[in-house]
Motif scaffolding. Structure first.
Motif, PDB file in Angstrom:
ATOM      1  N   VAL A 350       0.821  -1.209   0.000  1.00  0.00           N
ATOM      2  CA  VAL A 350       0.000   0.000   0.000  1.00  0.00           C
ATOM      3  C   VAL A 350       0.856   1.260   0.000  1.00  0.00           C
ATOM      4  O   VAL A 350       0.568   2.232  -0.707  1.00  0.00           O
ATOM      5  N   THR A 351       1.934   1.254   0.780  1.00  0.00           N
ATOM      6  CA  THR A 351       2.729   2.479   0.948  1.00  0.00           C
ATOM      7  C   THR A 351       3.795   2.677  -0.116  1.00  0.00           C
ATOM      8  O   THR A 351       4.133   3.822  -0.455  1.00  0.00           O
ATOM      9  N   SER A 352       4.330   1.565  -0.639  1.00  0.00           N
ATOM     10  CA  SER A 352       5.475   1.690  -1.553  1.00  0.00           C
ATOM     11  C   SER A 352       5.198   1.284  -2.991  1.00  0.00           C
ATOM     12  O   SER A 352       5.906   1.721  -3.907  1.00  0.00           O
ATOM     13  N   VAL A 353       4.201   0.426  -3.182  1.00  0.00           N
ATOM     14  CA  VAL A 353       3.900  -0.029  -4.548  1.00  0.00           C
ATOM     15  C   VAL A 353       2.874   0.881  -5.209  1.00  0.00           C
ATOM     16  O   VAL A 353       3.046   1.305  -6.355  1.00  0.00           O
ATOM     17  N   LEU A 354       1.819   1.197  -4.503  1.00  0.00           N
ATOM     18  CA  LEU A 354       0.796   2.075  -5.074  1.00  0.00           C
ATOM     19  C   LEU A 354       1.341   3.482  -5.261  1.00  0.00           C
ATOM     20  O   LEU A 354       2.069   4.000  -4.416  1.00  0.00           O
ATOM     21  N   GLY A 355       0.985   4.104  -6.385  1.00  0.00           N
ATOM     22  CA  GLY A 355       1.379   5.479  -6.637  1.00  0.00           C
ATOM     23  C   GLY A 355       0.484   6.433  -5.867  1.00  0.00           C
ATOM     24  O   GLY A 355      -0.537   6.030  -5.299  1.00  0.00           O
ATOM     25  N   PRO A 356       0.820   7.717  -5.858  1.00  0.00           N
ATOM     26  CA  PRO A 356       0.054   8.702  -5.071  1.00  0.00           C
ATOM     27  C   PRO A 356      -1.395   8.847  -5.514  1.00  0.00           C
ATOM     28  O   PRO A 356      -2.250   9.257  -4.731  1.00  0.00           O
ATOM     29  N   HIS A 357      -1.680   8.500  -6.761  1.00  0.00           N
ATOM     30  CA  HIS A 357      -3.047   8.656  -7.262  1.00  0.00           C
ATOM     31  C   HIS A 357      -3.708   7.312  -7.566  1.00  0.00           C
ATOM     32  O   HIS A 357      -4.804   7.288  -8.130  1.00  0.00           O
ATOM     33  N   ASP A 358      -3.053   6.208  -7.217  1.00  0.00           N
ATOM     34  CA  ASP A 358      -3.623   4.873  -7.438  1.00  0.00           C
ATOM     35  C   ASP A 358      -4.591   4.529  -6.309  1.00  0.00           C
ATOM     36  O   ASP A 358      -4.392   4.931  -5.159  1.00  0.00           O
ATOM     37  N   ASP A 359      -5.629   3.774  -6.658  1.00  0.00           N
ATOM     38  CA  ASP A 359      -6.641   3.448  -5.663  1.00  0.00           C
ATOM     39  C   ASP A 359      -7.004   1.969  -5.745  1.00  0.00           C
ATOM     40  O   ASP A 359      -7.279   1.459  -6.840  1.00  0.00           O
ATOM     41  N   ILE A 360      -6.968   1.278  -4.599  1.00  0.00           N
ATOM     42  CA  ILE A 360      -7.411  -0.118  -4.560  1.00  0.00           C
ATOM     43  C   ILE A 360      -8.941  -0.133  -4.528  1.00  0.00           C
ATOM     44  O   ILE A 360      -9.556   0.415  -3.604  1.00  0.00           O
ATOM     45  N   THR A 361      -9.553  -0.744  -5.547  1.00  0.00           N
ATOM     46  CA  THR A 361     -11.016  -0.788  -5.629  1.00  0.00           C
ATOM     47  C   THR A 361     -11.571  -2.166  -5.282  1.00  0.00           C
ATOM     48  O   THR A 361     -12.778  -2.317  -5.099  1.00  0.00           O
ATOM     49  N   LYS A 371      -5.030 -16.795   4.513  1.00  0.00           N
ATOM     50  CA  LYS A 371      -4.959 -15.350   4.315  1.00  0.00           C
ATOM     51  C   LYS A 371      -3.593 -14.762   4.626  1.00  0.00           C
ATOM     52  O   LYS A 371      -3.301 -13.629   4.274  1.00  0.00           O
ATOM     53  N   GLU A 372      -2.755 -15.534   5.300  1.00  0.00           N
ATOM     54  CA  GLU A 372      -1.424 -15.010   5.626  1.00  0.00           C
ATOM     55  C   GLU A 372      -0.508 -15.038   4.415  1.00  0.00           C
ATOM     56  O   GLU A 372       0.249 -14.113   4.173  1.00  0.00           O
ATOM     57  N   ASN A 373      -0.577 -16.156   3.664  1.00  0.00           N
ATOM     58  CA  ASN A 373       0.361 -16.326   2.558  1.00  0.00           C
ATOM     59  C   ASN A 373      -0.315 -16.539   1.207  1.00  0.00           C
ATOM     60  O   ASN A 373       0.353 -16.592   0.182  1.00  0.00           O
ATOM     61  N   GLY A 374      -1.653 -16.700   1.194  1.00  0.00           N
ATOM     62  CA  GLY A 374      -2.346 -17.037  -0.051  1.00  0.00           C
ATOM     63  C   GLY A 374      -2.430 -15.866  -1.014  1.00  0.00           C
ATOM     64  O   GLY A 374      -2.243 -14.707  -0.650  1.00  0.00           O
ATOM     65  N   PRO A 375      -2.729 -16.172  -2.258  1.00  0.00           N
ATOM     66  CA  PRO A 375      -2.859 -15.123  -3.277  1.00  0.00           C
ATOM     67  C   PRO A 375      -4.127 -14.305  -3.056  1.00  0.00           C
ATOM     68  O   PRO A 375      -5.124 -14.799  -2.528  1.00  0.00           O
ATOM     69  N   ALA A 376      -4.091 -13.055  -3.482  1.00  0.00           N
ATOM     70  CA  ALA A 376      -5.241 -12.158  -3.346  1.00  0.00           C
ATOM     71  C   ALA A 376      -5.602 -11.576  -4.706  1.00  0.00           C
ATOM     72  O   ALA A 376      -4.731 -11.341  -5.555  1.00  0.00           O
ATOM     73  N   LEU A 377      -6.885 -11.364  -4.903  1.00  0.00           N
ATOM     74  CA  LEU A 377      -7.370 -10.675  -6.094  1.00  0.00           C
ATOM     75  C   LEU A 377      -7.402  -9.182  -5.775  1.00  0.00           C
ATOM     76  O   LEU A 377      -8.073  -8.753  -4.840  1.00  0.00           O
ATOM     77  N   VAL A 378      -6.644  -8.405  -6.541  1.00  0.00           N
ATOM     78  CA  VAL A 378      -6.520  -6.970  -6.269  1.00  0.00           C
ATOM     79  C   VAL A 378      -6.918  -6.170  -7.512  1.00  0.00           C
ATOM     80  O   VAL A 378      -6.400  -6.416  -8.597  1.00  0.00           O
ATOM     81  N   GLY A 379      -7.849  -5.239  -7.329  1.00  0.00           N
ATOM     82  CA  GLY A 379      -8.231  -4.319  -8.400  1.00  0.00           C
ATOM     83  C   GLY A 379      -7.700  -2.943  -8.113  1.00  0.00           C
ATOM     84  O   GLY A 379      -7.856  -2.429  -7.000  1.00  0.00           O
TER      85      GLY A 379
END
Length: 416
Positions: A350-361, A371-379
């Motif tokens: 969240v802090t280093s990968v996302l740009g200043p104007h990027d938004d997780i939807t 949930k600790e190590n599994g893959p996540a679907l990210v938009g």
């Protein structure tokens, strides 16, 4: 055009039949589009028609010419929505019964509108996944009950009625130089082209289809109408697997160009027309404006008419329309992210990968028990499509294992 076809089409007579029933829709100059494409662009606002589409023109023109005996037995039609409303309105106006077959996927808004225009004179039967599926059932029903079938496009009386769009265009803009028309089955394009070419032989005529349902273009390529094995049904008002025989012959002879538009581009156009011009169009109604980027060199400096064919857009679809637009414009991306097995990985993302104007939807773990190590679907939604390469570079730099779902259609449709 062949003489026998000319003799079958009397647009002036059709125009007289439609007076007092069909609204003469405005031809509006659009300053924004004109400036953008360096020409004069006018919108033929069939979205403002009595039933919010041009389909009433053909339906009423044909039904009003039936005999008293035929009217007493009633009529049948198959439609994705707009033709259904035209038939329903005509049944009520002419006092005849109508049985209307519609695909099961027809937006609820179009079903409700059809019922409203029929005022109790019609019965709706939902069947099949596409127009072509419900057409088969409608034809069987018509024969079994000795009623009259009112086709959505492939009949001279339908073509003639829908061609009054061209008559009105020419009366309002006698020096028109180019006309852009959406094509589903081809009735309006065939009729409008016939009238315009008769009176302005030099007019440049452009037909446009959704990329996922190119039935007229494929017919041109094969030299005859063919049935497409599958189509994208999103642009429901123009999504047919097979164009008409009559409409194909006329369009093949008269159209100067035949273009396709991606469904995502259609969605972007719907949103722009709404936000910039307060015009509510359905996907098929946006086709003629959406294609302008693809033909801007051919229309530059000309007086151009874009036929906005319909405005029956269910507001419940707007979220889907916005999503498709963002995906097409490269502003929304989906990933499967496998977070590194180290503390603070999510915070780092969240802090280093996302740009200043990027938004997780969107964010959800695919494996609910890991949930600790599994893959996540990210938009992720971006402010500019140009931000994407940098986002991907940061993901790799911070050792995030990612799969770009936008590039994998199968996985995208399954997960998103």
């Amino acid at each position: 055009m062949e003489t026998d076809t000319k003799n079958q089409l009397d647009f002036e007579a059709a125009n007289q039949r439609l007076k007092g029933v069909v609204k003469r829709t405005p031809l509006e100059y659009n300053a924004g589009l004109s400036a953008k494409y360096e020409c004069e662009i006018y919108l033929k606002r069939e979205d403002l028609q009595v039933v919010r589409s041009y389909k009433l023109r053909g339906a009423y023109n044909m039904i009003s010419q039936l005999s008293a005996e035929e009217l007493s037995r009633g009529v049948v039609c198959a439609s994705a929505g707009n033709h259904a409303q035209g038939v329903a309105f005509s049944c009520n106006a002419l006092g005849t019964k109508g049985v209307i077959f519609m695909p099961e996927i027809t937006p609820r808004q179009k079903i409700t509108q059809t019922e409203m225009h029929g005022h109790g004179n019609i019965e709706i039967v939902l069947t099949g996944d596409t127009f072509d599926d419900c057409l088969r059932e409608a034809l069987i029903y018509t024969e079994a009950h000795q009623m009259t079938f009112i086709p959505p496009f492939d009949h001279y009386r339908i073509i003639e009625g829908q061609g009054t769009v061209g008559l009105e265009i020419l009366e309002d803009l006698p020096d028109v130089e180019a006309v852009v028309m959406p094509i589903g089955g081809g009735g309006m394009a065939a009729g409008t082209s016939s009238y315009l070419k008769q009176h302005v032989p030099g007019v440049y005529l452009i037909g446009v289809e959704p990329e996922g349902a190119p039935s007229m273009l494929k017919a041109f390529e094969h030299g005859e109408p063919i049935t497409l094995p599958e189509i994208d049904r999103f642009v429901d008002g123009a999504a047919v697997k097979r164009v008409g025989t009559l409409t194909y012959e006329i369009c093949r002879e008269l159209l100067d160009d035949m273009l396709l538009v991606p469904e995502g581009k259609v969605c972007t156009t719907i949103l722009k027309l709404y936000n910039e011009d307060a015009i509510v169009v359905e996907p098929a109604g946006a086709l003629s404006v959406a294609v302008l980027d693809a033909c801007k060199d051919k229309i530059k400096g000309k007086k151009v008419v874009c036929v906005v064919s319909g405005g029956n857009n269910d507001i419940a679809r707007m979220q889907e329309i916005k999503e498709k637009s963002l995906l097409y414009e490269g502003l929304k991306h989906y990933f499967i992210v496998r977070f590194p097995q180290r503390p603070g990985a999510l915070k780092l993302f969240v802090t280093s990968v996302l740009g200043p104007h990027d938004d997780i939807t969107r964010f959800e773990f695919i494996k609910k028990n890991d949930k600790e190590n599994g893959p996540a679907l990210v938009g992720i939604e971006l402010q500019s499509a140009d931000d994407y390469p940098a986002l991907l570079k940061r993901m790799l730099a911070h050792r995030f294992n990612v799969l770009e779902l936008n590039k994998d259609r199968t996985l995208f449709e399954y997960l998103v």
